[in-house]
Write an enzyme that holds these catalytic residues in place. Sequence first.
Site, PDB file in Angstrom:
ATOM      1  N   ARG A  67      20.642  46.977 -23.760  1.00 23.87           N
ATOM      2  CA  ARG A  67      20.746  46.083 -22.601  1.00 23.87           C
ATOM      3  C   ARG A  67      21.297  46.809 -21.370  1.00 23.87           C
ATOM      4  O   ARG A  67      20.766  46.682 -20.259  1.00 23.87           O
ATOM      5  CB  ARG A  67      21.625  44.879 -22.950  1.00 23.87           C
ATOM      6  CG  ARG A  67      21.496  43.738 -21.969  1.00 23.87           C
ATOM      7  CD  ARG A  67      22.265  42.515 -22.413  1.00 23.87           C
ATOM      8  NE  ARG A  67      21.856  42.037 -23.726  1.00 23.87           N
ATOM      9  CZ  ARG A  67      20.745  41.340 -23.954  1.00 23.87           C
ATOM     10  NH1 ARG A  67      19.937  41.036 -22.957  1.00 23.87           N
ATOM     11  NH2 ARG A  67      20.444  40.949 -25.172  1.00 23.87           N
ATOM     12  N   MET A  92      13.336  35.982 -19.206  1.00 30.61           N
ATOM     13  CA  MET A  92      13.833  35.614 -20.528  1.00 30.61           C
ATOM     14  C   MET A  92      14.689  36.720 -21.133  1.00 30.61           C
ATOM     15  O   MET A  92      14.471  37.136 -22.274  1.00 30.61           O
ATOM     16  CB  MET A  92      12.650  35.295 -21.454  1.00 30.61           C
ATOM     17  CG  MET A  92      11.774  34.175 -20.951  1.00 30.61           C
ATOM     18  SD  MET A  92      12.699  32.654 -20.676  1.00 30.61           S
ATOM     19  CE  MET A  92      12.911  32.136 -22.365  1.00 30.61           C
ATOM     20  N   LEU A  95      21.314  39.000 -18.858  1.00 34.90           N
ATOM     21  CA  LEU A  95      21.763  40.134 -18.042  1.00 34.90           C
ATOM     22  C   LEU A  95      23.112  40.632 -18.556  1.00 34.90           C
ATOM     23  O   LEU A  95      23.946  39.839 -18.983  1.00 34.90           O
ATOM     24  CB  LEU A  95      21.899  39.685 -16.587  1.00 34.90           C
ATOM     25  CG  LEU A  95      20.598  39.261 -15.915  1.00 34.90           C
ATOM     26  CD1 LEU A  95      20.889  38.558 -14.591  1.00 34.90           C
ATOM     27  CD2 LEU A  95      19.689  40.459 -15.688  1.00 34.90           C
ATOM     28  N   ASN A 109      19.171  31.384 -10.365  1.00 35.81           N
ATOM     29  CA  ASN A 109      18.276  31.077 -11.474  1.00 35.81           C
ATOM     30  C   ASN A 109      17.840  29.619 -11.355  1.00 35.81           C
ATOM     31  O   ASN A 109      18.575  28.789 -10.821  1.00 35.81           O
ATOM     32  CB  ASN A 109      19.012  31.280 -12.805  1.00 35.81           C
ATOM     33  CG  ASN A 109      18.115  31.015 -14.003  1.00 35.81           C
ATOM     34  OD1 ASN A 109      16.942  31.404 -14.013  1.00 35.81           O
ATOM     35  ND2 ASN A 109      18.650  30.360 -15.019  1.00 35.81           N
ATOM     36  N   HIS A 111      16.799  26.462 -13.807  1.00 35.95           N
ATOM     37  CA  HIS A 111      16.906  26.054 -15.205  1.00 35.95           C
ATOM     38  C   HIS A 111      16.338  24.641 -15.349  1.00 35.95           C
ATOM     39  O   HIS A 111      16.650  23.762 -14.540  1.00 35.95           O
ATOM     40  CB  HIS A 111      18.375  26.091 -15.645  1.00 35.95           C
ATOM     41  CG  HIS A 111      18.544  25.759 -17.092  1.00 35.95           C
ATOM     42  ND1 HIS A 111      18.199  26.648 -18.087  1.00 35.95           N
ATOM     43  CD2 HIS A 111      18.974  24.643 -17.708  1.00 35.95           C
ATOM     44  CE1 HIS A 111      18.434  26.078 -19.262  1.00 35.95           C
ATOM     45  NE2 HIS A 111      18.895  24.860 -19.057  1.00 35.95           N
ATOM     46  N   SER A 138      17.732  22.499 -12.189  1.00 38.22           N
ATOM     47  CA  SER A 138      18.894  22.934 -11.404  1.00 38.22           C
ATOM     48  C   SER A 138      18.680  24.368 -10.931  1.00 38.22           C
ATOM     49  O   SER A 138      18.190  25.207 -11.699  1.00 38.22           O
ATOM     50  CB  SER A 138      20.164  22.949 -12.270  1.00 38.22           C
ATOM     51  OG  SER A 138      20.343  21.730 -12.952  1.00 38.22           O
ATOM     52  N   ASP A 147      23.570  30.114 -18.144  1.00 42.21           N
ATOM     53  CA  ASP A 147      23.273  28.844 -17.454  1.00 42.21           C
ATOM     54  C   ASP A 147      24.547  28.091 -17.031  1.00 42.21           C
ATOM     55  O   ASP A 147      24.617  26.856 -17.117  1.00 42.21           O
ATOM     56  CB  ASP A 147      22.415  27.926 -18.358  1.00 42.21           C
ATOM     57  CG  ASP A 147      21.092  28.572 -18.740  1.00 42.21           C
ATOM     58  OD1 ASP A 147      20.572  29.346 -17.941  1.00 42.21           O
ATOM     59  OD2 ASP A 147      20.607  28.298 -19.855  1.00 42.21           O
ATOM     60  N   GLU A 174       6.860  20.637 -11.787  1.00 45.49           N
ATOM     61  CA  GLU A 174       6.474  20.301 -10.401  1.00 45.49           C
ATOM     62  C   GLU A 174       7.715  20.176  -9.516  1.00 45.49           C
ATOM     63  O   GLU A 174       7.721  20.629  -8.372  1.00 45.49           O
ATOM     64  CB  GLU A 174       5.722  18.977 -10.358  1.00 45.49           C
ATOM     65  CG  GLU A 174       4.271  19.107 -10.743  1.00 45.49           C
ATOM     66  CD  GLU A 174       3.596  17.736 -10.793  1.00 45.49           C
ATOM     67  OE1 GLU A 174       4.025  16.825 -10.054  1.00 45.49           O
ATOM     68  OE2 GLU A 174       2.658  17.599 -11.592  1.00 45.49           O
ATOM     69  N   ALA A 175       8.744  19.570 -10.076  1.00 50.17           N
ATOM     70  CA  ALA A 175       9.993  19.428  -9.307  1.00 50.17           C
ATOM     71  C   ALA A 175      10.621  20.800  -9.059  1.00 50.17           C
ATOM     72  O   ALA A 175      11.175  21.063  -7.978  1.00 50.17           O
ATOM     73  CB  ALA A 175      10.963  18.517 -10.055  1.00 50.17           C
TER      74      ALA A 175
HETATM   75  C1  GRF Z   1      10.719  27.353 -15.882  1.00 47.29           C
HETATM   76  O1  GRF Z   1      10.689  26.149 -16.584  1.00 47.29           O
HETATM   77  C2  GRF Z   1      12.124  27.672 -15.466  1.00 47.29           C
HETATM   78  O2  GRF Z   1      12.906  26.548 -15.232  1.00 47.29           O
HETATM   79  C3  GRF Z   1      12.664  28.426 -16.678  1.00 47.29           C
HETATM   80  O3  GRF Z   1      11.569  29.178 -17.136  1.00 47.29           O
HETATM   81  C4  GRF Z   1      10.348  28.542 -16.766  1.00 47.29           C
HETATM   82  C5  GRF Z   1       9.550  29.561 -16.024  1.00 47.29           C
HETATM   83  O4  GRF Z   1       8.260  29.095 -15.702  1.00 47.29           O
HETATM   84  N1  GRF Z   1      13.807  29.225 -16.322  1.00 47.29           N
HETATM   85  P1  GRF Z   1       7.326  29.957 -14.759  1.00 47.29           P
HETATM   86  O5  GRF Z   1       7.176  31.329 -15.405  1.00 47.29           O
HETATM   87  O6  GRF Z   1       7.972  30.042 -13.417  1.00 47.29           O
HETATM   88  O7  GRF Z   1       6.012  29.224 -14.720  1.00 47.29           O
END
Ligand code: GRF
Length: 204
Positions: A67, A92, A95, A109, A111, A138, A147, A174-175
């Site tokens: 890492r 994914m 860090l 980030n 989430h 968020s 997170d 979408e949000a």
């Molecule tokens: C999203 O749901 C985000 O909230 C989470 O990972 C997903 C990434 O989706 N951290 P994308 O690769 O931006 O389509």
Amino acid sequence: MTDKVRVAVLLSGRGSNLEALAEYKRIADPAYEIVLVGSNVPEARGLVLARRFGLPTWAESHKDMDRAEFDESVDKQMRSHQVEVIALAGYMRLLSADFVRAWEGRILNIHPSLLPLYKGLDTHRRALLAGDEYAGCSVHVVTEELDDGPVLAQARVRIEPRDDPETLAARVLEAEHQLYPRTLDDFCRALRLARDSSVGAPGG
Ligand code: GRF
């Protein structure tokens, strides 16, 4: 007003949030500019999208590195592109503490939950199982705990009786696409103001 804030987006997969961040300049004049899209997954779809947007990309697999070593490599890329803010968008990979400390207060980030609820994975299923009325997303500042950093903004999405994790995830996504560009823009606008006022300040 000086230049835009230089942002790197780190991702590992699909890249729909990167797309939203990159598209935002069609509807607004954001205070940020994406100067690099980086990934620990060289075949990530998000990198293909980045190239379509004409954005510079960098990718290196983390598989044969520990890492700390991998994060040093990321850090080097950030510095060579004079990055000021890092936006994680489906990155994914945890860090390292050293990396987070070096970039303290400058990593954001997104989430897919209403933090502090449902840190980690599988957030939509957990919200449904709990019988919540609302799910959401968020944007938060990244700290060493997963997170856990200060929340900058949230968007709520009502859970419908017929929702399953997939239908809910689609509406929350979408949000996310609405929330992340606006929040990153606000964050960079504030940073730019602070930067501009310290440039003008005596001894600054
Ligand atoms: C999203 O749901 C985000 O909230 C989470 O990972 C997903 C990434 O989706 N951290 P994308 O690769 O931006 O389509």
